[in-house]
Design a protein around this motif. Structure first.
Motif, PDB file in Angstrom:
ATOM      1  N   PRO A 161      32.668  25.521  43.145  1.00  0.00           N
ATOM      2  CA  PRO A 161      32.270  25.993  44.476  1.00  0.00           C
ATOM      3  C   PRO A 161      31.884  27.465  44.493  1.00  0.00           C
ATOM      4  O   PRO A 161      32.443  28.279  43.752  1.00  0.00           O
ATOM      5  CB  PRO A 161      33.523  25.757  45.323  1.00  0.00           C
ATOM      6  CG  PRO A 161      34.656  25.777  44.343  1.00  0.00           C
ATOM      7  CD  PRO A 161      34.105  25.179  43.086  1.00  0.00           C
ATOM      8  N   VAL A 162      30.911  27.791  45.322  1.00  0.00           N
ATOM      9  CA  VAL A 162      30.556  29.191  45.545  1.00  0.00           C
ATOM     10  C   VAL A 162      31.650  29.858  46.377  1.00  0.00           C
ATOM     11  O   VAL A 162      32.134  29.279  47.353  1.00  0.00           O
ATOM     12  CB  VAL A 162      29.227  29.301  46.314  1.00  0.00           C
ATOM     13  CG1 VAL A 162      28.867  30.763  46.536  1.00  0.00           C
ATOM     14  CG2 VAL A 162      28.109  28.602  45.586  1.00  0.00           C
ATOM     15  N   ILE A 163      32.033  31.056  46.010  1.00  0.00           N
ATOM     16  CA  ILE A 163      32.919  31.845  46.869  1.00  0.00           C
ATOM     17  C   ILE A 163      32.041  32.624  47.832  1.00  0.00           C
ATOM     18  O   ILE A 163      31.180  33.400  47.417  1.00  0.00           O
ATOM     19  CB  ILE A 163      33.794  32.811  46.051  1.00  0.00           C
ATOM     20  CG1 ILE A 163      34.598  32.056  44.989  1.00  0.00           C
ATOM     21  CG2 ILE A 163      34.740  33.576  46.985  1.00  0.00           C
ATOM     22  CD1 ILE A 163      35.421  32.962  44.084  1.00  0.00           C
ATOM     23  N   THR A 164      32.244  32.394  49.119  1.00  0.00           N
ATOM     24  CA  THR A 164      31.419  33.042  50.127  1.00  0.00           C
ATOM     25  C   THR A 164      32.240  33.253  51.383  1.00  0.00           C
ATOM     26  O   THR A 164      33.372  32.770  51.486  1.00  0.00           O
ATOM     27  CB  THR A 164      30.151  32.207  50.403  1.00  0.00           C
ATOM     28  OG1 THR A 164      29.239  32.976  51.179  1.00  0.00           O
ATOM     29  CG2 THR A 164      30.489  30.904  51.105  1.00  0.00           C
ATOM     30  N   TRP A 165      31.681  33.976  52.334  1.00  0.00           N
ATOM     31  CA  TRP A 165      32.408  34.345  53.547  1.00  0.00           C
ATOM     32  C   TRP A 165      31.562  34.023  54.772  1.00  0.00           C
ATOM     33  O   TRP A 165      30.333  33.984  54.698  1.00  0.00           O
ATOM     34  CB  TRP A 165      32.753  35.839  53.532  1.00  0.00           C
ATOM     35  CG  TRP A 165      33.742  36.193  52.486  1.00  0.00           C
ATOM     36  CD1 TRP A 165      35.095  36.348  52.644  1.00  0.00           C
ATOM     37  CD2 TRP A 165      33.486  36.425  51.090  1.00  0.00           C
ATOM     38  NE1 TRP A 165      35.682  36.649  51.434  1.00  0.00           N
ATOM     39  CE2 TRP A 165      34.716  36.702  50.465  1.00  0.00           C
ATOM     40  CE3 TRP A 165      32.333  36.410  50.309  1.00  0.00           C
ATOM     41  CZ2 TRP A 165      34.838  36.972  49.108  1.00  0.00           C
ATOM     42  CZ3 TRP A 165      32.426  36.664  48.950  1.00  0.00           C
ATOM     43  CH2 TRP A 165      33.668  36.945  48.357  1.00  0.00           C
ATOM     44  N   ALA A 166      32.220  33.782  55.903  1.00  0.00           N
ATOM     45  CA  ALA A 166      31.539  33.506  57.169  1.00  0.00           C
ATOM     46  C   ALA A 166      31.976  34.548  58.187  1.00  0.00           C
ATOM     47  O   ALA A 166      33.173  34.805  58.349  1.00  0.00           O
ATOM     48  CB  ALA A 166      31.887  32.105  57.671  1.00  0.00           C
ATOM     49  N   SER A 167      31.002  35.146  58.849  1.00  0.00           N
ATOM     50  CA  SER A 167      31.322  36.229  59.792  1.00  0.00           C
ATOM     51  C   SER A 167      31.089  35.852  61.248  1.00  0.00           C
ATOM     52  O   SER A 167      31.405  36.628  62.140  1.00  0.00           O
ATOM     53  CB  SER A 167      30.464  37.462  59.463  1.00  0.00           C
ATOM     54  OG  SER A 167      29.088  37.158  59.577  1.00  0.00           O
TER      55      SER A 167
ATOM     56  N   GLN B 197      39.641  30.839  38.126  1.00  0.00           N
ATOM     57  CA  GLN B 197      39.773  31.690  36.939  1.00  0.00           C
ATOM     58  C   GLN B 197      39.431  30.975  35.632  1.00  0.00           C
ATOM     59  O   GLN B 197      38.814  31.565  34.745  1.00  0.00           O
ATOM     60  CB  GLN B 197      41.191  32.269  36.860  1.00  0.00           C
ATOM     61  CG  GLN B 197      41.479  33.373  37.853  1.00  0.00           C
ATOM     62  CD  GLN B 197      40.662  34.632  37.591  1.00  0.00           C
ATOM     63  OE1 GLN B 197      40.307  34.931  36.456  1.00  0.00           O
ATOM     64  NE2 GLN B 197      40.348  35.359  38.655  1.00  0.00           N
ATOM     65  N   PRO B 198      39.788  29.699  35.457  1.00  0.00           N
ATOM     66  CA  PRO B 198      39.474  29.052  34.169  1.00  0.00           C
ATOM     67  C   PRO B 198      37.998  28.739  33.982  1.00  0.00           C
ATOM     68  O   PRO B 198      37.579  28.461  32.854  1.00  0.00           O
ATOM     69  CB  PRO B 198      40.290  27.748  34.228  1.00  0.00           C
ATOM     70  CG  PRO B 198      41.312  27.954  35.292  1.00  0.00           C
ATOM     71  CD  PRO B 198      40.671  28.849  36.295  1.00  0.00           C
ATOM     72  N   LEU B 199      37.195  28.760  35.044  1.00  0.00           N
ATOM     73  CA  LEU B 199      35.800  28.355  34.918  1.00  0.00           C
ATOM     74  C   LEU B 199      35.003  29.347  34.081  1.00  0.00           C
ATOM     75  O   LEU B 199      35.183  30.554  34.186  1.00  0.00           O
ATOM     76  CB  LEU B 199      35.141  28.226  36.292  1.00  0.00           C
ATOM     77  CG  LEU B 199      35.591  27.077  37.192  1.00  0.00           C
ATOM     78  CD1 LEU B 199      34.685  27.009  38.414  1.00  0.00           C
ATOM     79  CD2 LEU B 199      35.578  25.749  36.452  1.00  0.00           C
ATOM     80  N   ARG B 200      34.078  28.809  33.309  1.00  0.00           N
ATOM     81  CA  ARG B 200      33.193  29.678  32.536  1.00  0.00           C
ATOM     82  C   ARG B 200      32.206  30.400  33.446  1.00  0.00           C
ATOM     83  O   ARG B 200      31.882  31.566  33.228  1.00  0.00           O
ATOM     84  CB  ARG B 200      32.430  28.857  31.501  1.00  0.00           C
ATOM     85  CG  ARG B 200      31.524  29.724  30.630  1.00  0.00           C
ATOM     86  CD  ARG B 200      30.637  28.895  29.727  1.00  0.00           C
ATOM     87  NE  ARG B 200      29.781  29.762  28.926  1.00  0.00           N
ATOM     88  CZ  ARG B 200      28.673  29.375  28.319  1.00  0.00           C
ATOM     89  NH1 ARG B 200      28.284  28.121  28.420  1.00  0.00           N
ATOM     90  NH2 ARG B 200      27.956  30.232  27.615  1.00  0.00           N
ATOM     91  N   ASN B 201      31.703  29.703  34.465  1.00  0.00           N
ATOM     92  CA  ASN B 201      30.689  30.253  35.361  1.00  0.00           C
ATOM     93  C   ASN B 201      31.233  30.309  36.783  1.00  0.00           C
ATOM     94  O   ASN B 201      31.610  29.278  37.342  1.00  0.00           O
ATOM     95  CB  ASN B 201      29.424  29.389  35.336  1.00  0.00           C
ATOM     96  CG  ASN B 201      28.805  29.307  33.957  1.00  0.00           C
ATOM     97  OD1 ASN B 201      28.566  30.331  33.320  1.00  0.00           O
ATOM     98  ND2 ASN B 201      28.547  28.099  33.477  1.00  0.00           N
ATOM     99  N   VAL B 202      31.255  31.505  37.359  1.00  0.00           N
ATOM    100  CA  VAL B 202      31.752  31.703  38.726  1.00  0.00           C
ATOM    101  C   VAL B 202      30.638  32.322  39.563  1.00  0.00           C
ATOM    102  O   VAL B 202      29.962  33.257  39.112  1.00  0.00           O
ATOM    103  CB  VAL B 202      32.995  32.619  38.733  1.00  0.00           C
ATOM    104  CG1 VAL B 202      33.388  32.988  40.162  1.00  0.00           C
ATOM    105  CG2 VAL B 202      34.157  31.914  38.040  1.00  0.00           C
ATOM    106  N   ARG B 203      30.454  31.794  40.791  1.00  0.00           N
ATOM    107  CA  ARG B 203      29.411  32.296  41.685  1.00  0.00           C
ATOM    108  C   ARG B 203      30.042  32.936  42.922  1.00  0.00           C
ATOM    109  O   ARG B 203      30.962  32.367  43.512  1.00  0.00           O
ATOM    110  CB  ARG B 203      28.495  31.151  42.123  1.00  0.00           C
ATOM    111  CG  ARG B 203      27.668  30.561  40.992  1.00  0.00           C
ATOM    112  CD  ARG B 203      26.861  29.366  41.463  1.00  0.00           C
ATOM    113  NE  ARG B 203      27.693  28.220  41.751  1.00  0.00           N
ATOM    114  CZ  ARG B 203      27.416  27.291  42.677  1.00  0.00           C
ATOM    115  NH1 ARG B 203      26.332  27.409  43.435  1.00  0.00           N
ATOM    116  NH2 ARG B 203      28.218  26.255  42.852  1.00  0.00           N
TER     117      ARG B 203
END
Length: 240
Positions: free
Chosen positions: A169-175, A196-202
Motif C-alpha cells: 500500500p501507498v502511505i499517504t495522507w488526507a487533509s 519495514q520488511p518490504l523491498r519497495n515502499v511508496r
C-alpha cells in the motif's frame, strides 16, 4: 537494496506554492529523487501556463520524474453499479476522473496528457497514475494502448500489458476533513512499522498536506522511519 519511492501529487499551477513547500519539506529525505504527478488542467480551470511549463522543464532537468495524472482530476462521469458509485462518493471528493471513463475516452485523455508532458520536458513520461488511484476497467485497458511504461494504484505498480513490479500500500495522507486527517495519521503510523520488511515502499504527498501541521509532522516521521530505504526512481522498477 531496499528502495523508497516518493511522489508529489496534483502538480498544477493552482498549487504551485504548495508544491514548492512540499519540495522543501522532502528535500532532506530524498533530495530531488522523487516523482511529480502532473495535472494538465486541474478542474478545467488551471491549465499549465508557459511559466509553469518552464518550472516543470527545470524540475525534469534536475532528475525529477514526471507522471501524467489524469487531465482535469475531476470526476464528471455517471457511474453504473453500486461499487463504482460508492468509490466515487466516499473514496474521493469528486476527483476520481478515470473511475467512470470508457476505454476510448480514457485513451484520449491519456494521450493528450502524455503528449503535453513530453512536449514540455523533452523526455518520455515515466508513467500514468489515475487521480485518487481509481481506474475503470476501460481505463486500465487503455494504459498499454497509450504507451505508458508504468502505472500505479493504491496496492501496486505494474507494467501496462505486463506484470506487477512492486506491491504494498501507498502511505499517504488526507487533509479534507478532521476525521480523514485522523484516520490517515493512524494509518501512516501503522504502516511505518508494517512495511519495514518490504523491498519497495511508496510515500505520496498532496498539496493539501501543507496546510495541516500534524500531517507534515507525520510525513517527516514516515520518511525518517524508512531512512534505511534508498530513495529511488520509479523507472528503476523496470530493471527489476
Amino acid at each position: 537494496m531496499k528502495r523508497l519511492f516518493a511522489s508529489i501529487h496534483d502538480v498544477s499551477p493552482r498549487f504551485e506554492g504548495e508544491v514548492d513547500r512540499l519540495l522543501d519539506h522532502l528535500a532532506p529525505h530524498v533530495g530531488r529523487r522523487l516523482a511529480m504527478l502532473v495535472v494538465p488542467d486541474h478542474w478545467s480551470s488551471a491549465p499549465i501556463t508557459p511559466a509553469f511549463a518552464a518550472r516543470l522543464r527545470g524540475w525534469s532537468d534536475e532528475g525529477i520524474e514526471m507522471f501524467v495524472h489524469g487531465w482535469t482530476h475531476r470526476d464528471d462521469s455517471r457511474h453504473a453499479g453500486a461499487a463504482a458509485g460508492f468509490k466515487a462518493r466516499h473514496m474521493t471528493a469528486g476527483e476520481g476522473e478515470f473511475l467512470g471513463l470508457s476505454h476510448d475516452e480514457a485513451l484520449r485523455r491519456m494521450r493528450r496528457g502524455k503528449a503535453l508532458v513530453e512536449d514540455i520536458t523533452g523526455r518520455a513520461a515515466t508513467g500514468f497514475i489515475a487521480p485518487a488511484w481509481l481506474y475503470s476497467d476501460g481505463a486500465r485497458a487503455a494504459l498499454a494502448d497509450a504507451g505508458f511504461a508504468l502505472a500505479e494504484d493504491h496496492a501496486r505498480v505494474w507494467r501496462p500489458g505486463g506484470g506487477v513490479v512492486a506491491r504494498g500500500p501507498v502511505i499517504t495522507w488526507a487533509s479534507r476533513t478532521r476525521m480523514r486527517q485522523l484516520s490517515s495519521l493512524a494509518a501512516a503510523g501503522a504502516l511505518r512499522h508494517a512495511l519495514q520488511p518490504l523491498r519497495n515502499v511508496r510515500i505520496a504527498v498532496h498539496p493539501g498536506d501543507t496546510g495541516v501541521a500534524g500531517l507534515l509532522d507525520s510525513i517527516t516521521a514516515t520518511f525518517a522511519a524508512f531512512r534505511r530505504h534508498r530513495p529511488a526512481a520509479y523507472a528503476d522498477l523496470l530493471a527489476g
